[in-house]
Structure formats: structure tokens, C-alpha cells
Design an enzyme around this catalytic site. Structure first.
Site, short mmCIF file in Angstrom:
data_model
loop_
_atom_site.label_atom_id
_atom_site.label_comp_id
_atom_site.label_asym_id
_atom_site.label_seq_id
_atom_site.Cartn_x
_atom_site.Cartn_y
_atom_site.Cartn_z
N SER A 136 0.86 -1.17 0.00
CA SER A 136 0.00 0.00 0.00
C SER A 136 0.91 1.23 0.00
O SER A 136 1.71 1.40 0.91
CB SER A 136 -0.86 -0.04 1.27
OG SER A 136 -1.56 1.15 1.44
N LYS A 162 -1.18 -1.02 -4.28
CA LYS A 162 -2.36 -0.17 -4.05
C LYS A 162 -1.89 1.25 -3.85
O LYS A 162 -0.89 1.49 -3.16
CB LYS A 162 -3.14 -0.73 -2.87
CG LYS A 162 -3.60 0.22 -1.79
CD LYS A 162 -4.56 -0.49 -0.84
CE LYS A 162 -4.60 0.21 0.51
NZ LYS A 162 -5.47 -0.48 1.46
N LYS A 164 -2.87 5.15 -2.63
CA LYS A 164 -3.82 6.02 -1.93
C LYS A 164 -4.20 7.15 -2.88
O LYS A 164 -3.33 7.73 -3.54
CB LYS A 164 -3.17 6.58 -0.67
CG LYS A 164 -2.89 5.54 0.40
CD LYS A 164 -4.17 5.04 1.03
CE LYS A 164 -3.88 4.00 2.11
NZ LYS A 164 -5.11 3.47 2.71
N ASP A 189 -7.19 3.30 -3.19
CA ASP A 189 -7.90 3.37 -1.91
C ASP A 189 -8.07 4.85 -1.55
O ASP A 189 -7.09 5.57 -1.38
CB ASP A 189 -7.09 2.65 -0.84
CG ASP A 189 -7.78 2.62 0.52
OD1 ASP A 189 -8.93 3.10 0.62
OD2 ASP A 189 -7.17 2.12 1.49
N GLU A 216 -11.20 1.09 -3.64
CA GLU A 216 -11.49 0.83 -2.23
C GLU A 216 -12.02 2.08 -1.54
O GLU A 216 -11.40 3.14 -1.61
CB GLU A 216 -10.19 0.34 -1.57
CG GLU A 216 -10.33 -0.02 -0.11
CD GLU A 216 -9.00 -0.54 0.49
OE1 GLU A 216 -8.08 -0.90 -0.28
OE2 GLU A 216 -8.90 -0.57 1.72
N ASP A 241 -13.92 -1.02 2.98
CA ASP A 241 -13.01 -1.13 4.13
C ASP A 241 -13.74 -0.49 5.33
O ASP A 241 -14.46 -1.17 6.07
CB ASP A 241 -11.67 -0.44 3.77
CG ASP A 241 -10.66 -0.39 4.90
OD1 ASP A 241 -10.98 -0.78 6.02
OD2 ASP A 241 -9.52 0.08 4.68
N LYS A 265 -10.18 -6.43 7.82
CA LYS A 265 -9.14 -5.98 8.74
C LYS A 265 -9.48 -6.50 10.11
O LYS A 265 -10.59 -6.26 10.62
CB LYS A 265 -9.10 -4.45 8.80
CG LYS A 265 -8.05 -3.84 7.92
CD LYS A 265 -7.98 -2.35 8.07
CE LYS A 265 -7.38 -1.82 6.79
NZ LYS A 265 -7.38 -0.36 6.75
N GLY A 293 -4.35 -3.96 6.18
CA GLY A 293 -3.42 -3.74 7.29
C GLY A 293 -3.57 -2.36 7.88
O GLY A 293 -4.21 -1.47 7.30
O1 OSB Z 1 -7.14 2.07 4.38
O2 OSB Z 1 -5.98 0.30 4.27
C1 OSB Z 1 -6.16 1.45 4.72
C2 OSB Z 1 -3.06 2.41 6.79
C3 OSB Z 1 -3.64 3.22 7.74
C4 OSB Z 1 -4.99 3.48 7.69
C5 OSB Z 1 -5.78 2.91 6.67
C6 OSB Z 1 -5.21 2.08 5.71
C7 OSB Z 1 -3.83 1.86 5.76
C8 OSB Z 1 -3.11 1.06 4.78
C9 OSB Z 1 -1.90 0.33 5.27
O3 OSB Z 1 -3.40 1.04 3.61
C10 OSB Z 1 -1.70 -1.01 4.67
C11 OSB Z 1 -0.63 -1.79 5.39
O4 OSB Z 1 -0.68 -1.96 6.64
O5 OSB Z 1 0.29 -2.26 4.71
MG MG Z 2 -8.41 1.00 3.04
#
Ligand code: OSB
Ligand code: MG
Length: 373
Positions: A136, A162, A164, A189, A216, A241, A265, A293
């Protein structure tokens, strides 16, 4: 099984690379490790992976500490139980506070698996010997910086990336990454950053043309109707999510057609027990799942790996190696990935040992709860 002692450890680790999402940026993380000890002296570890600020979820490190210390651990310490699925029943009156519950639940599962001489993955019903990991990537200062980050992780062998996104940082970075990596399994995401204005919905629809494996959580967590409307308009699967905190949320979202993919999660759902139940419910509806995660330290990361070994986790999970985030992890060995694949430990319990000396050096605060007799 009877837990006679519990402790909480607020631990701070620096991040190797600044991580920015639609809502915030972080250079270090504070997570709470939970240790449960039973009558035989065996210990199980869990991790409360809440963010410090209430931007991803309403919980914070401080609310988790309060709820764990005042409500969850007093209900667990001294109580008898045979199966970790019963532990949630001990705090049944506590509404919400999923992250806090998840940390204690993980500790109960790891203690139980260890005592039974089985791996956490086996205790959960896992069937895979290894799991495929994705990464991510946060929002970067420029598209060129993002391309460097994607290249680094593709070179390390991760098969899925992925990105952001946020309004204003969506079509342009996605077009650039897709042009540079035409065959990469790619998804985005938004962490709920989009509204339903024409401009913002148009940007989301435009993403439909880039072969993404999913979009996402584009809209706010409670706005299931907007997700359902978008899913009717686009081919790309919508993944939820933040919208799914409970099995009831998942049932509602399925009926509304608000998702085609589920991010499971452990923290958001309140533990490994509910995470397995969400996996089972999604399988009944033929919804593929993957494990999301929260930048977990090694304890929570190992729990994510164990969970990802269940058969319905058919998409790559956010279980990248510890070294993507941390110079030194709280467990030995750290979680490692080879060509984007993480082996599922087969030894009893978590399959990783908490490095208590290092933990002590990184601990900012601790508390203990013992049984009266
Ligand atoms: O939306 O998946 C999410 C980290 C903090 C808050 C929200 C998210 C995330 C990540 C981290 O995308 C993914 C990871 O732990 O590798
Ligand atoms: Mg997410």
C-alpha cells in the site's frame, strides 16, 4: 484456560518512509501490545493497531488504552474459557471499540494456539502454506516520486500495488503508473475522501478505464448507498473497508450491492474471531476477500499472515514485510517476503517471538492487570 495476568505496552516505532493518506501523514507509529498470561505461565501477545488520531476510525491510541484497561482486560483476567471465540462474550456489553477488542482477542488466540501446540493459522482454519502480499503506497509529493516508489516495490517482487488517492490526486497518478506498469495488478484506496458532487463522481468513473482490480472505499463509511450507485455505473469492483465494522454491516452492504470485494481488517472487525466469520459470510456470497493492514508491528502483522491463509483470501493482502515500514520490528524473526510471498509459520502460536529487550527500549508507557486470587 484462565488468564491470571495481563499487561499493556504502548510502543513507538519510527517509520522508514513517511506515509500520507487522504487524511493524514505519519513519521512514526504508536501501537499498544497486549500480553496475556495463563495459570501455567504461558503468554499470548496481541496488538492494538489503532492510529493516534480518529481519522481512519473513531478510535485513537488513548481511547484504546482506556477501554482495554478499564473494561476489556478486567473482564478477561480471572475468567475461564475453553475457546478464544468465547472471549468476545466476556465483554459483550461494550459497544464498538473494535481496535481495542481486536488486540485482546489476538492475544487470546495466540495464547490458545500456543497452549494447544498448533500454529495460529491452523487454529483459525488456515489452509495455505504461503500468502501473496501486496503493498500500500501513500500519496507522494509528485507523480515522479510515486513512480519511483512503485518501481522499488515492483522490483522487490510485490505482484500488487495499491495507491492512496484523494480528490485532485487520482486520474493523473493512476494514468502515469498504468502507463509505466501496464501489467501490474493495481488498485486504489480513497479512505472515504470523495463526496457525491459531479466532479468527484466523474473522477471516480474515469478510473474505470485503467484496469484497476478495485476501487477501495471511495465514499464515507456510512454512505453505503453512494457505493451501491457507483458499483452500478462502473465495471471495476468496489471494495469496502471503513464501511464494514460488523457482520451486520456486511449483510446490509451485500443486499444493497455496495461491494464486490471485501477488505477484512482484524482491527476494524474487532478481532480474529469476527474476521473469520466475515470471511465465511463473504464466501457464502462469492465475494473475494483480502486482508487489509494498519501498518502493524510484527505481532499484528503475524496475525494478518495467519488469517490470510484461509481459503477465501484469494486476492493479495496488505501483509508486506516488516522492512517496508520498520528498521527493526518487535518480533524475531521479522516478517519477510520473497518475491511478494510470505511463508505462513507452522510452529505453535504466533510463530514469531516478541523481542522483549527491544520492546522495553521502545515502550513509552505500560500497565498491568492481575487476578485478585
Ligand atoms: O485504508 O488500508 C487502509 C493504513 C492506515 C490506515 C488505513 C489504511 C492503511 C493502509 C496500510 O493502507 C496497509 C498496510 O498496513 O500495509
Ligand atoms: Mg483502506
Amino acid at each position: 484456560m484462565r488468564v491470571i495476568h495481563a499487561s499493556l505496552h504502548l510502543v513507538r516505532l519510527p517509520l522508514v518512509h513517511r506515509f500520507r493518506t487522504s487524511s493524514h501523514a505519519k513519521d512514526h507509529l504508536d501501537h499498544i501490545l497486549v500480553r496475556l498470561t495463563d495459570e501455567s505461565g504461558a503468554t499470548g501477545w496481541g496488538e492494538i493497531a489503532s492510529a493516534s488520531d480518529p481519522f481512519y476510525s473513531p478510535e485513537t491510541v488513548d481511547t484504546c488504552w482506556l477501554v482495554a484497561e478499564r473494561y476489556l482486560l478486567p473482564s478477561v483476567v480471572g475468567a475461564r474459557w475453553d475457546d478464544p471465540a468465547e472471549v468476545a462474550g466476556l465483554w459483550a456489553k461494550v459497544r464498538g471499540h473494535q481496535f481495542a477488542k481486536a488486540g485482546v482477542d489476538i492475544a487470546a488466540w495466540t495464547l490458545w494456539a500456543l497452549s494447544g501446540g498448533v500454529s495460529l493459522a491452523t487454529a483459525l482454519g488456515g489452509t495455505r502454506a504461503s500468502v501473496v502480499a501486496g503493498v500500500s503506497l501513500g500519496i507522494e509529493p509528485t507523480v515522479d516520486d510515486l513512480l519511483v516508489e512503485v518501481g522499488k516495490h515492483v522490483d522487490a517482487g510485490y505482484p500488487r500495488v495499491k495507491l492512496k488517492i484523494a480528490p485532485g490526486w487520482d486520474v493523473e497518478p493512476v494514468r502515469a503508473v498504468r502507463a509505466a506498469f501496464p501489467d501490474l495488478m493495481l488498485h486504489v484506496d480513497a479512505n472515504g475522501a470523495y463526496g457525491e458532487s459531479d466532479d468527484e463522481v466523474r473522477a471516480l468513473r474515469a478510473l474505470d478505464g485503467y484496469g484497476l482490480s478495485m476501487i477501495e472505499q471511495p465514499f464515507a463509511p456510512r454512505n453505503l448507498l453512494a457505493h451501491a450507485a457507483l458499483q452500478r455505473d462502473i465495471e471495476t469492483p468496489v471494495c469496502l473497508d471503513e464501511s464494514i465494522d460488523t457482520l451486520d454491516d456486511l449483510r446490509t452492504a451485500v443486499v444493497l450491492g455496495a461491494l464486490k470485494v471485501l477488505n477484512i481488517k482484524v482491527s476494524r472487525l474487532g478481532g480474529l474471531g469476527p474476521a473469520v466469520a466475515a470471511h465465511d459470510l463473504a464466501a457464502e456470497h462469492e465475494i473475494p476477500v483480502w486482508c487489509g493492514g494498519m501498518h502493524e508491528f510484527g505481532v499484528g502483522r503475524a496475525a494478518n499472515v495467519a488469517l490470510s491463509s484461509l481459503p477465501g483470501f484469494t486476492l493479495p493482502s496488505d501483509v508486506s514485510a516488516s522492512d517496508k515500514y520498520y528498521e527493526r520490528d518487535v518480533v524475531t524473526p521479522p516478517i519477510t517476503a520473497a518475491a511478494g510471498v510470505v511463508e505462513v509459520p507452522t510452529g505453535p502460536g504466533l510463530g514469531h517471538t516478541v523481542d522483549e529487550d527491544f520492546l522495553a527500549s521502545a515502550t513509552v508507557r505500560s500497565a498491568e492487570i492481575a487476578a485478585d486470587s
